[in-house]
Each structure stands twice: as C-alpha cells, then as structure tokens.
Write a protein that holds these residues in place. Structure first.
Motif, PDB file in Angstrom:
ATOM      1  N   LEU A  56       0.817  -1.211   0.000  1.00  0.00           N
ATOM      2  CA  LEU A  56       0.000   0.000   0.000  1.00  0.00           C
ATOM      3  C   LEU A  56       0.853   1.264   0.000  1.00  0.00           C
ATOM      4  O   LEU A  56       0.603   2.204  -0.752  1.00  0.00           O
ATOM      5  N   VAL A  57       1.873   1.270   0.860  1.00  0.00           N
ATOM      6  CA  VAL A  57       2.758   2.438   0.927  1.00  0.00           C
ATOM      7  C   VAL A  57       3.532   2.587  -0.384  1.00  0.00           C
ATOM      8  O   VAL A  57       3.636   3.692  -0.944  1.00  0.00           O
ATOM      9  N   GLY A  58       4.064   1.495  -0.887  1.00  0.00           N
ATOM     10  CA  GLY A  58       4.819   1.532  -2.142  1.00  0.00           C
ATOM     11  C   GLY A  58       3.965   1.964  -3.321  1.00  0.00           C
ATOM     12  O   GLY A  58       4.416   2.709  -4.188  1.00  0.00           O
ATOM     13  N   GLY A  59       2.708   1.510  -3.359  1.00  0.00           N
ATOM     14  CA  GLY A  59       1.810   1.915  -4.440  1.00  0.00           C
ATOM     15  C   GLY A  59       1.521   3.403  -4.417  1.00  0.00           C
ATOM     16  O   GLY A  59       1.513   4.061  -5.456  1.00  0.00           O
ATOM     17  N   GLY A  60       1.281   3.957  -3.223  1.00  0.00           N
ATOM     18  CA  GLY A  60       1.011   5.394  -3.106  1.00  0.00           C
ATOM     19  C   GLY A  60       2.205   6.237  -3.490  1.00  0.00           C
ATOM     20  O   GLY A  60       2.088   7.211  -4.239  1.00  0.00           O
ATOM     21  N   ILE A  61       3.362   5.858  -2.978  1.00  0.00           N
ATOM     22  CA  ILE A  61       4.581   6.613  -3.308  1.00  0.00           C
ATOM     23  C   ILE A  61       4.920   6.456  -4.786  1.00  0.00           C
ATOM     24  O   ILE A  61       5.293   7.425  -5.452  1.00  0.00           O
ATOM     25  N   GLY A  62       4.767   5.252  -5.314  1.00  0.00           N
ATOM     26  CA  GLY A  62       5.033   5.014  -6.733  1.00  0.00           C
ATOM     27  C   GLY A  62       4.124   5.825  -7.641  1.00  0.00           C
ATOM     28  O   GLY A  62       4.546   6.315  -8.680  1.00  0.00           O
ATOM     29  N   TYR A  63       2.864   5.977  -7.233  1.00  0.00           N
ATOM     30  CA  TYR A  63       1.918   6.773  -8.016  1.00  0.00           C
ATOM     31  C   TYR A  63       2.383   8.221  -8.122  1.00  0.00           C
ATOM     32  O   TYR A  63       2.401   8.804  -9.208  1.00  0.00           O
ATOM     33  N   LEU A  64       2.782   8.802  -7.000  1.00  0.00           N
ATOM     34  CA  LEU A  64       3.247  10.187  -7.000  1.00  0.00           C
ATOM     35  C   LEU A  64       4.548  10.355  -7.774  1.00  0.00           C
ATOM     36  O   LEU A  64       4.727  11.327  -8.524  1.00  0.00           O
ATOM     37  N   VAL A  65       5.476   9.420  -7.593  1.00  0.00           N
ATOM     38  CA  VAL A  65       6.754   9.488  -8.307  1.00  0.00           C
ATOM     39  C   VAL A  65       6.534   9.307  -9.807  1.00  0.00           C
ATOM     40  O   VAL A  65       7.161   9.988 -10.630  1.00  0.00           O
ATOM     41  N   GLY A  66       5.625   8.408 -10.190  1.00  0.00           N
ATOM     42  CA  GLY A  66       5.341   8.181 -11.604  1.00  0.00           C
ATOM     43  C   GLY A  66       4.760   9.412 -12.279  1.00  0.00           C
ATOM     44  O   GLY A  66       5.130   9.754 -13.408  1.00  0.00           O
ATOM     45  N   GLN A  67       3.854  10.113 -11.590  1.00  0.00           N
ATOM     46  CA  GLN A  67       3.298  11.351 -12.146  1.00  0.00           C
ATOM     47  C   GLN A  67       4.380  12.408 -12.306  1.00  0.00           C
ATOM     48  O   GLN A  67       4.437  13.100 -13.317  1.00  0.00           O
ATOM     49  N   GLY A  68       5.242  12.527 -11.307  1.00  0.00           N
ATOM     50  CA  GLY A  68       6.337  13.493 -11.372  1.00  0.00           C
ATOM     51  C   GLY A  68       7.310  13.174 -12.489  1.00  0.00           C
ATOM     52  O   GLY A  68       7.802  14.077 -13.181  1.00  0.00           O
ATOM     53  N   ALA A  69       7.596  11.886 -12.686  1.00  0.00           N
ATOM     54  CA  ALA A  69       8.510  11.493 -13.757  1.00  0.00           C
ATOM     55  C   ALA A  69       7.915  11.796 -15.129  1.00  0.00           C
ATOM     56  O   ALA A  69       8.620  12.257 -16.041  1.00  0.00           O
ATOM     57  N   GLN A  70       6.624  11.559 -15.291  1.00  0.00           N
ATOM     58  CA  GLN A  70       5.984  11.863 -16.565  1.00  0.00           C
ATOM     59  C   GLN A  70       6.009  13.364 -16.833  1.00  0.00           C
ATOM     60  O   GLN A  70       6.255  13.801 -17.947  1.00  0.00           O
ATOM     61  N   GLN A  71       5.779  14.165 -15.809  1.00  0.00           N
ATOM     62  CA  GLN A  71       5.810  15.616 -15.963  1.00  0.00           C
ATOM     63  C   GLN A  71       7.226  16.093 -16.275  1.00  0.00           C
ATOM     64  O   GLN A  71       7.433  16.933 -17.143  1.00  0.00           O
ATOM     65  N   ALA A  72       8.225  15.562 -15.562  1.00  0.00           N
ATOM     66  CA  ALA A  72       9.610  15.979 -15.778  1.00  0.00           C
ATOM     67  C   ALA A  72      10.098  15.611 -17.172  1.00  0.00           C
ATOM     68  O   ALA A  72      10.907  16.331 -17.765  1.00  0.00           O
ATOM     69  N   ALA A  73       9.607  14.507 -17.704  1.00  0.00           N
ATOM     70  CA  ALA A  73      10.013  14.077 -19.036  1.00  0.00           C
ATOM     71  C   ALA A  73       9.278  14.845 -20.132  1.00  0.00           C
ATOM     72  O   ALA A  73       9.604  14.709 -21.309  1.00  0.00           O
ATOM     73  N   GLY A  74       8.286  15.645 -19.754  1.00  0.00           N
ATOM     74  CA  GLY A  74       7.529  16.407 -20.740  1.00  0.00           C
ATOM     75  C   GLY A  74       6.561  15.555 -21.548  1.00  0.00           C
ATOM     76  O   GLY A  74       6.223  15.890 -22.678  1.00  0.00           O
ATOM     77  N   LEU A  75       6.108  14.449 -20.983  1.00  0.00           N
ATOM     78  CA  LEU A  75       5.224  13.534 -21.688  1.00  0.00           C
ATOM     79  C   LEU A  75       3.780  13.612 -21.204  1.00  0.00           C
ATOM     80  O   LEU A  75       3.026  12.645 -21.310  1.00  0.00           O
ATOM     81  N   GLU A  76       3.382  14.765 -20.679  1.00  0.00           N
ATOM     82  CA  GLU A  76       2.020  14.918 -20.192  1.00  0.00           C
ATOM     83  C   GLU A  76       1.033  14.832 -21.352  1.00  0.00           C
ATOM     84  O   GLU A  76       1.327  15.231 -22.475  1.00  0.00           O
ATOM     85  N   GLN A  77      -0.124  14.305 -21.050  1.00  0.00           N
ATOM     86  CA  GLN A  77      -1.202  14.268 -22.018  1.00  0.00           C
ATOM     87  C   GLN A  77      -2.223  15.334 -21.654  1.00  0.00           C
ATOM     88  O   GLN A  77      -2.110  15.990 -20.627  1.00  0.00           O
TER      89      GLN A  77
END
Length: 117
Positions: A56-77
């Motif tokens: 549960l903790v890993g899923g929540g943290i992974g969700y936030l990190v994944g969104q940040g990585a997508q934003q940092a890479a400039g791949l937002e939809q």
C-alpha cells in the motif's frame, strides 16, 4: 438482394455514428499513465519488501513518483471533458494539446480534429 440492402443500411447507420461534432467543456493536464505505471511498480516492490502494508505504501509513493517522472520528461497528455451531440459527457485523452474550452471537435474513430462548425 435483400441481404445487400440490409448490409448497405447497416453500413450507413454505422458510418453516421462514427463522425460527430462535440464541444470541449474542460481541458486538464493528465498524468494518469505515469501515475498508473509508477503505482503498479511501487505496489510490487513494496509487496516484495514489506508485505501488505509495504504494498500500500509503495503503491502510493510510486503513483506520486510516476506522475512526477511523466511531468519531468515532458510527456504529459491532455484530458478533454467533451459534451456529445446527444448530451452525454465523455473524456478523451490525447497528447495533442491544441483544443480549447468551448471549441467544437469532430471524432472519427480514434482521430480527433477541429470542427468547422
């Protein structure tokens, strides 16, 4: 002869519903893909390291990190909330951020284009 007429009528009905003019109600940035991928990866790593609580903790943290990585890479939809001709509301995700709120668009299958309406 009857089957040809029925097939032609069915083709006309299906073709008429394929293209429709819709109105864009809202425009939002969308990072759901990165969040989903990061959440799933974090869930699996957390489960392996810490059991159910770690998952549960890993899923929540992974969700936030994944969104940040997508934003940092400039791949937002872009997420468009669209009102169809029949009054129903739908959501369209695309990497094209070229449509504005209130603009009319036409959908032909998976292709979305600006309407001349």
């Amino acid at each position: 002869m009857k089957s040809a007429t029925v097939l032609m009528a069915a083709a006309v009905v299906l073709a008429s519903t394929m293209a429709s003019a819709d109105e864009v109600l809202e425009v939002h940035e969308d990072r759901a893909v990165g969040g989903g991928f990061g959440g799933l990866s974090g869930f699996m790593l957390g489960a392996a390291a810490g059991g159910p609580i770690g998952a549960l903790v890993g899923g929540g943290i992974g969700y936030l990190v994944g969104q940040g990585a997508q934003q940092a890479a400039g791949l937002e939809q872009t997420l468009y909330v669209v009102k169809r001709d029949d009054g129903s509301i739908s959501r369209i995700r695309t990497s094209d951020g070229g449509f504005l709120q209130g603009q009319h668009i036409e959908r032909n299958g998976a292709q979305v284009t600006a309407s001349a309406k």
